[in-house]
Each structure stands twice: as structure tokens, then as C-alpha cells.
Design a protein around this motif. Structure first.
Motif: not given
Ligand code: 5GP
Length: 205
Positions: A11-30
Motif C-alpha cells: 500500500s502507499g499514497f496515490s502517486g508514490c510510484g507503487k505501480g512502477t515498483v510493483v511492475g519491477k517486482l513482477v518483471d525482475s523477481y517473478g
């Protein structure tokens, strides 16, 4: 390897970049990402079935009645919910699942799944958050102000979360979350099968 996969809420405030970090967790760490259902209108660039399943309020209410959500919440005038089946199936297959959801929903997940790991992501500062939301240009000022107001309400519940991470660098932040989840996966309580096998192994030698 854990018996079941681990469930992590980010969780995290709207606009804090959660989506991008989560995308990285999916793409780089499976990690497996659960795609939520929402009643909000798609933004430019939102893809059905990739970012959300966009449904009507009637469909959403119907899914609630049929017990189809692991959790759901109302956020700034719209409904958002986590489909139960996907999460259950992935966890049973031993996959580590990430839910990118707001705090109310995160706390509901913890009630139902006490072993879930709750991570709260924050921007370096409130000022930085506001300028990221304005620069994103996807919402009008009224919506931005309502999202900031919601952020300052949510911060009161941060003590119910397990971890806090600062997103000042996407790669570093994703790496930190991956380390947190890896450590949680090593807990004895999450490794019943392995623990039992080793116990038997040493008894039978
Ligand atoms: P947005 O409209 O910016 O995509 O999302 C608004 C908020 O709703 C974000 O904090 C996002 O994490 C949260 N959210 C997205 N999906 C879900 C969900 O399934 N359940 C809950 N409780 N929150 C969600």
C-alpha cells in the motif's frame, strides 16, 4: 521454498510510484500480481485485464454478494476489490502473490490471512507526492486534493503495517521489498513441510 506462496500487500499514497515498483517486482523477481476489479473509469493508458478489470457498480455489488472478493474497499468515490479465486489458486501453487491495494483493504487481508506481509510505501516527502500527482496529469486538481486528503488520513493506520519503505529510487525500493519477502519466506512457520522432512530425516538416520 515455502509450502504455500506468501501473500504480500503493498500500500502507499496515490502517486508514490507503487505501480512502477510493483511492475519491477513482477518483471525482475517473478512475483504474481493480482489484478483488481474497479468501478472507476479507465485512465489514458489503462488496459482492461492488465491494470484492472473495469466493471459497473451493479457488477461489483453482485460480486460482493457472491463472496467473490478477498477484500474490497471504497476509495475516493469508487470501489476496488481483489478477486478471491486468483489469489487462492496462486498461493496454493506456491507462488508469491502481490496485492497493490489501499490500507483499508490491506487491514482486511491481515484479518483473514494473519501470515500476510503488509508493506507501506511512502514518497520522500508530502511535497514530492503532490508534485508527482500534478506532473502525472491524469487527474484534475479536485481529485488530486481528495487523494492528498485521503493520504493524510491513511497515515494514522501505518502502525498496523509490518514494514515501511521509502520510494526514492525504483530499483532500490523493489530490491528492499524483495529482501523483506525473502526473509519472511524463511520463517519456520512458513516452512512446515521442510521442517517436518528434516525432523524425520534426522530421526531415521
Ligand atoms: P487508482 O485509482 O490510483 O488506480 O487506485 C486508487 C487506490 O486504490 C490505490 O491506493 C490502489 O492501490 C487501490 N486499489 C487498487 N486495487 C484495489 C483493490 O482491489 N482493493 C483495495 N482495497 N484497494 C485497491
Amino acid at each position: 521454498m515455502s509450502d504455500r506462496g506468501l501473500l504480500t500487500v503493498i500500500s502507499g499514497f496515490s502517486g508514490c510510484g507503487k505501480g512502477t515498483v510493483v511492475g519491477k517486482l513482477v518483471d525482475s523477481y517473478g512475483y504474481s500480481l493480482s489484478i483488481s476489479a474497479t468501478t472507476r473509469n479507465p485512465r489514458d493508458g489503462d488496459v482492461e485485464g492488465v491494470h484492472y478489470f473495469f466493471i459497473t457498480k451493479e457488477e461489483f455489488k453482485d460480486r460482493i454478494e457472491k463472496n467473490g472478493f478477498l477484500e474490497w474497499a471504497e476509495y475516493v468515490g469508487n470501489y476496488y476489490g481483489t478477486p478471491k479465486d486468483y489469489v487462492e489458486t496462486m498461493l496454493a501453487q506456491g507462488k508469491n502473490v502481490i496485492l497493490e491495494i489501499e490500507m483499508q483493504g490491506g487491514l482486511k487481508v491481515k484479518e483473514q490471512c494473519p501470515e500476510a506481509v503488509l508493506v507501506f510505501m511512502v514518497p520522500p516527502s508530502a511535497k514530492e507526492l503532490k508534485s508527482r500527482l500534478v506532473n502525472r496529469g491524469t487527474e484534475d486538481m479536485d481529485t488530486i486534493n481528495r487523494r492528498i486528503a485521503r493520504a493524510s488520513e491513511e497515515i494514522d493506520y501505518i502502525n498496523d503495517y509490518d514494514y515501511i519503505v521509502v520510494n526514492d529510487d525504483i530499483g532500490r525500493c523493489a530490491g528492499e521489498i524483495h529482501n523483506i519477502i525473502t526473509c519472511e519466506g524463511k520463517k519456520v512457520i512458513n516452512n512446515g513441510e521442510l521442517t517436518e522432512r528434516i525432523k524425520q530425516d534426522f530421526k531415521n538416520i
